[in-house]
Design a protein around this motif. Structure first.
Motif, mmCIF file in Angstrom:
data_model
loop_
_atom_site.group_PDB
_atom_site.id
_atom_site.type_symbol
_atom_site.label_atom_id
_atom_site.label_comp_id
_atom_site.label_asym_id
_atom_site.label_seq_id
_atom_site.Cartn_x
_atom_site.Cartn_y
_atom_site.Cartn_z
ATOM 1 N N GLY A 36 -5.363 -7.648 2.140
ATOM 2 C CA GLY A 36 -3.968 -7.655 1.736
ATOM 3 C C GLY A 36 -3.658 -6.695 0.605
ATOM 4 N N ALA A 37 -4.593 -6.548 -0.328
ATOM 5 C CA ALA A 37 -4.366 -5.636 -1.450
ATOM 6 C C ALA A 37 -4.221 -4.201 -0.966
ATOM 7 N N GLU A 38 -5.071 -3.798 -0.018
ATOM 8 C CA GLU A 38 -4.970 -2.449 0.536
ATOM 9 C C GLU A 38 -3.659 -2.274 1.291
ATOM 10 N N ALA A 39 -3.225 -3.330 1.981
ATOM 11 C CA ALA A 39 -1.959 -3.251 2.718
ATOM 12 C C ALA A 39 -0.791 -2.986 1.774
ATOM 13 N N ILE A 40 -0.796 -3.646 0.621
ATOM 14 C CA ILE A 40 0.268 -3.440 -0.366
ATOM 15 C C ILE A 40 0.288 -1.998 -0.844
ATOM 16 N N GLU A 41 -0.894 -1.450 -1.131
ATOM 17 C CA GLU A 41 -0.976 -0.071 -1.615
ATOM 18 C C GLU A 41 -0.518 0.918 -0.539
ATOM 19 N N LEU A 42 -0.893 0.661 0.723
ATOM 20 C CA LEU A 42 -0.482 1.550 1.805
ATOM 21 C C LEU A 42 1.036 1.505 2.011
ATOM 22 N N CYS A 43 1.627 0.341 1.796
ATOM 23 C CA CYS A 43 3.081 0.236 1.926
ATOM 24 C C CYS A 43 3.779 1.014 0.810
ATOM 25 N N LYS A 44 3.207 1.010 -0.390
ATOM 26 C CA LYS A 44 3.769 1.813 -1.479
ATOM 27 C C LYS A 44 3.701 3.299 -1.139
ATOM 28 N N LEU A 45 2.577 3.702 -0.533
ATOM 29 C CA LEU A 45 2.341 5.117 -0.248
ATOM 30 C C LEU A 45 3.168 5.627 0.928
ATOM 31 N N VAL A 51 4.635 -3.595 9.688
ATOM 32 C CA VAL A 51 3.271 -3.900 9.237
ATOM 33 C C VAL A 51 2.695 -4.978 10.144
ATOM 34 N N LEU A 52 1.555 -4.684 10.779
ATOM 35 C CA LEU A 52 0.825 -5.684 11.545
ATOM 36 C C LEU A 52 -0.179 -6.316 10.590
ATOM 37 N N MET A 53 0.011 -7.590 10.280
ATOM 38 C CA MET A 53 -0.714 -8.227 9.179
ATOM 39 C C MET A 53 -1.544 -9.421 9.647
ATOM 40 N N ASP A 54 -2.858 -9.301 9.503
ATOM 41 C CA ASP A 54 -3.733 -10.444 9.769
ATOM 42 C C ASP A 54 -3.493 -11.499 8.686
ATOM 43 N N ILE A 55 -3.748 -12.761 9.001
ATOM 44 C CA ILE A 55 -3.518 -13.820 8.019
ATOM 45 C C ILE A 55 -4.718 -13.991 7.092
ATOM 46 N N HIS A 56 -5.903 -14.174 7.656
ATOM 47 C CA HIS A 56 -7.085 -14.439 6.837
ATOM 48 C C HIS A 56 -7.847 -13.155 6.559
ATOM 49 N N MET A 57 -7.779 -12.707 5.294
ATOM 50 C CA MET A 57 -8.479 -11.500 4.873
ATOM 51 C C MET A 57 -9.029 -11.716 3.466
ATOM 52 N N GLY A 62 -3.018 -12.425 4.197
ATOM 53 C CA GLY A 62 -1.845 -11.783 4.755
ATOM 54 C C GLY A 62 -0.536 -12.401 4.319
ATOM 55 N N ILE A 63 -0.519 -13.711 4.093
ATOM 56 C CA ILE A 63 0.724 -14.373 3.694
ATOM 57 C C ILE A 63 1.127 -13.957 2.289
ATOM 58 N N GLU A 64 0.150 -13.949 1.360
ATOM 59 C CA GLU A 64 0.454 -13.533 -0.010
ATOM 60 C C GLU A 64 0.811 -12.043 -0.056
ATOM 61 N N ALA A 65 0.100 -11.244 0.741
ATOM 62 C CA ALA A 65 0.414 -9.810 0.804
ATOM 63 C C ALA A 65 1.829 -9.595 1.317
ATOM 64 N N THR A 66 2.249 -10.398 2.283
ATOM 65 C CA THR A 66 3.610 -10.288 2.820
ATOM 66 C C THR A 66 4.645 -10.567 1.738
ATOM 67 N N ARG A 67 4.389 -11.572 0.907
ATOM 68 C CA ARG A 67 5.318 -11.882 -0.191
ATOM 69 C C ARG A 67 5.482 -10.666 -1.120
ATOM 70 N N HIS A 68 4.365 -10.037 -1.457
ATOM 71 C CA HIS A 68 4.416 -8.866 -2.334
ATOM 72 C C HIS A 68 5.182 -7.723 -1.673
ATOM 73 N N ILE A 69 4.881 -7.479 -0.403
ATOM 74 C CA ILE A 69 5.510 -6.365 0.313
ATOM 75 C C ILE A 69 7.013 -6.583 0.437
ATOM 76 N N MET A 70 7.427 -7.825 0.698
ATOM 77 C CA MET A 70 8.857 -8.103 0.834
ATOM 78 C C MET A 70 9.613 -7.869 -0.472
ATOM 79 N N VAL A 79 4.816 -8.300 10.866
ATOM 80 C CA VAL A 79 4.458 -9.146 12.005
ATOM 81 C C VAL A 79 3.058 -9.691 11.765
ATOM 82 N N MET A 80 2.930 -11.003 11.737
ATOM 83 C CA MET A 80 1.627 -11.614 11.546
ATOM 84 C C MET A 80 0.858 -11.544 12.868
ATOM 85 N N LEU A 81 -0.352 -11.018 12.793
ATOM 86 C CA LEU A 81 -1.187 -10.820 13.977
ATOM 87 C C LEU A 81 -2.474 -11.584 13.751
#
Length: 219
Positions: A36-45, A51-57, A62-70, A79-81
């Motif tokens: 999730g941390a990498e996903a947040i950084e990639l969204c900034k970049l 975003v296709l987001m796994d839940i358990h990472m 993925g849920i906490e990462a989604t909160r940050h991204i939103m 989209v949770m995958l």
């Protein structure tokens, strides 16, 4: 081009999804994240559209990462995958701001269509999950009926007719069905729904239904 970030802790899954999408002329995978941390950084970049987001990472799920991204990129469509078919995960993901929920067992050819759908502003929930959610809301609504009856003051300024429209929307009916049930034109129903979205501060049917449930708006 629809810019997509894929977040999954399994190399095989990330690579497979990228390969599936590579042949789509209107979709570009701009980043792969292992947590999730990498996903947040990639969204900034890259400021992806989807975003296709796994839940358990690891590190950040993925849920906490989604909160940050939103918070940082509210226009992104997450989209949770996942392989998990659990209603608790569904609720948490949607409340975090996700607009879709897909199982990894879906057919590869459906993936691109799903991305286009959410990119166009739609929500994406498998039918069986949607049925369970509606059944749960109905059950909870019956159990809490006495409590709701005590709440006489209108919430969010909804009129009686707007509440009727919202109730039918939550039950899963489309505009045509709502119009038929309430003896209204489809245009009038669309106007009511737009007003409801504005009052509830939501942008789609799914989150209107979630807000109605969380705030006990259906008396």
């Amino acid at each position: 081009m629809i810019k997509v970030v894929i977040a999954d802790d399994q190399d095989l899954i990330r690579g497979s999804l990228r390969i599936v999408l590579r042949s789509e002329k209107d979709i570009e995978v701009v980043g792969l994240a292992a947590n999730g941390a990498e996903a947040i950084e990639l969204c900034k970049l890259h400021e992806p559209d989807v975003v296709l987001m796994d839940i358990h990472m690891p590190e950040l799920d993925g849920i906490e990462a989604t909160r940050h991204i939103m918070k940082q990129h509210p226009a992104a469509r997450v989209v949770m995958l996942t392989t998990f078919h659990d209603m608790d995960y569904v609720r948490e993901a949607l409340l975090a701001g996700a607009v879709g929920y897909l199982l990894k067992a879906m057919q590869p050819e459906d993936l691109a269509a799903s991305i286009r759908l959410v990119n166009n502003g739609e929500t994406l929930i498998p039918q069986d999950i949607a049925r369970i959610m509606v059944a749960e809301w109905t059950s909870q609504g019956m159990a809490g009926k006495q409590k709701k009856e005590k709440e006489k003051k209108p919430r969010y300024g909804l009129t009686e007719r707007e509440t009727d429209v919202l109730r039918l929307l939550v039950s899963g009916k489309d505009n045509r069905e709502i119009a038929a049930d309430l003896y209204l034109s489809e245009g009038t129903v669309k106007n009511y729904i737009s007003t409801i979205y504005s009052k509830l501060e939501v942008t789609d049917r799914l989150h209107a239904a979630l807000k109605a449930k969380e705030e006990n708006l259906l008396r």
